[in-house]
Write a protein that holds these residues in place. Structure first.
Motif, PDB file in Angstrom:
ATOM      1  N   ASP A 175     -33.483  38.376   1.689  1.00 39.29           N
ATOM      2  CA  ASP A 175     -32.163  38.260   1.045  1.00 39.29           C
ATOM      3  C   ASP A 175     -32.404  37.814  -0.398  1.00 39.29           C
TER       4      ASP A 175
ATOM      5  N   HIS B  52     -28.146  29.236   3.018  1.00 41.31           N
ATOM      6  CA  HIS B  52     -27.885  29.531   4.439  1.00 41.31           C
ATOM      7  C   HIS B  52     -29.227  29.772   5.119  1.00 41.31           C
TER       8      HIS B  52
ATOM      9  N   HIS C  36     -27.559  35.849   7.621  1.00 44.13           N
ATOM     10  CA  HIS C  36     -27.042  34.474   7.765  1.00 44.13           C
ATOM     11  C   HIS C  36     -27.436  34.070   9.177  1.00 44.13           C
TER      12      HIS C  36
ATOM     13  N   THR D 119     -32.100  30.248   2.147  1.00 40.80           N
ATOM     14  CA  THR D 119     -31.961  30.821   0.805  1.00 40.80           C
ATOM     15  C   THR D 119     -31.566  29.702  -0.155  1.00 40.80           C
TER      16      THR D 119
ATOM     17  N   GLU E 143     -29.503  29.956  -3.759  1.00 44.10           N
ATOM     18  CA  GLU E 143     -28.851  31.028  -4.530  1.00 44.10           C
ATOM     19  C   GLU E 143     -27.659  30.566  -5.367  1.00 44.10           C
TER      20      GLU E 143
ATOM     21  N   GLU F 237     -31.267  34.423  -6.337  1.00 47.14           N
ATOM     22  CA  GLU F 237     -31.449  34.025  -4.935  1.00 47.14           C
ATOM     23  C   GLU F 237     -32.869  34.286  -4.466  1.00 47.14           C
TER      24      GLU F 237
HETATM   25 MN   LIG Z   1     -27.832  34.984   0.659  1.00 45.17          MN
END
Ligand SMILES: [Mn+2]
Length: 266
Positions: free
Chosen positions: A100, A183, A190, A211, A213, A237
């Protein structure tokens, strides 16, 4: 079971993070004014899949200029203009483990002065949040550190007025930074896992992946924001593995300093 990654799972995540970092780097090199967001979406998709990811972990956000100020922008069908920034939030999935990554970079060759000031501030907030990420730290502490740095910077740039203490207490910065900093990450972008235990924030432990971000988003009609700073959306991120002594940035191959990015754009 999913909150704490095994050695084999970490290797899969490492791979999805590395492939995704290369795809973001390819996007930074390839973008040109006049292209459409969906061309960049297709390029990132291709770069991710050609290195062995079988699918994306989530629908990509490819947002040029003012579109980046819309948090869950998914239309991805607008023209990209010189002088604006492109925000890409996209991640490949390798052996069911998703990366991510978000990166924000100029569609032309360089950041404008205003874009550069906001970009450097978001990066500072992200680096400071990463610096305190280790066993025992909680996600609210990471978020707080990011918010404190953003608020200090926004005060000195004139985007916020008052004192840092009052702004942080009343969430006065939420207008410009309306989302959370972290998260869990894993099989789902997530990922599952409790954020609190008996209402107390859960301290980080080795083997968790999260993460970090932070971002800044300025609206076109926000009269409290000086004109040159309006209509800009920036998020940076990375995916972070908590280790015994600190943390490891699994997505470190995706460039994020202005110098690195502008070199790729030249
Ligand atoms: Mn994210």
């Amino acid at each position: 079971m999913r909150l704490f990654k095994s050695a084999e799972e970490i290797e899969d995540l490492r791979k999805s993070c590395q492939i995704t970092a290369w795809a973001h780097t390819a996007a930074m090199k390839a973008v040109q004014p006049g292209m459409n967001e969906f061309e960049m979406e297709a390029l990132v998709d291709y770069e991710i899949r050609k290195k062995g990811c079988r699918r994306l972990g989530y629908e990509s956000i490819v947002a040029g200029g003012k579109n980046a100020t819309c948090l869950h922008y998914r239309s991805n069908n607008d023209t990209l203009h010189d002088g604006e920034l492109l925000l890409i939030d996209a991640g490949g999935e390798y052996q069911y483990f998703s990366a991510d990554i978000t990166r924000t970079f100029p569609i032309g060759r360089k950041f404008s002065m205003a874009q550069a000031k906001l970009y450097d501030l978001v990066l500072k907030a992200q680096l400071e949040a990463i610096a305190i990420t280790r066993p025992g730290t909680t996600l609210p502490e990471i978020h707080q550190r990011a918010c404190e740095t953003l608020v200090d910077g926004l005060l000195s740039l004139g985007l916020l007025k008052g004192t840092a203490k009052e702004i942080l207490k009343s969430n006065g910065h939420q207008r410009l930074y309306p989302h959370n900093t972290s998260h869990w990450l894993g099989m789902d972008v997530h990922d599952v896992g409790l954020y609190r235990i008996q209402s107390e924030p859960r301290p980080l432990e080795p083997g968790m992946v999260l993460t970090i971000e932070p971002g800044l988003y300025t609206q076109p009609n926000d009269s409290e924001v000086p004109a040159e700073f309006r209509n800009i959306g920036i998020r940076i991120e990375d995916d972070i593995l908590v280790t015994k002594t600190g943390c490891e940035v699994l997505t470190r191959d995706a460039p994020k300093t202005r110098a690195e990015i502008e070199t790729l754009r030249s």
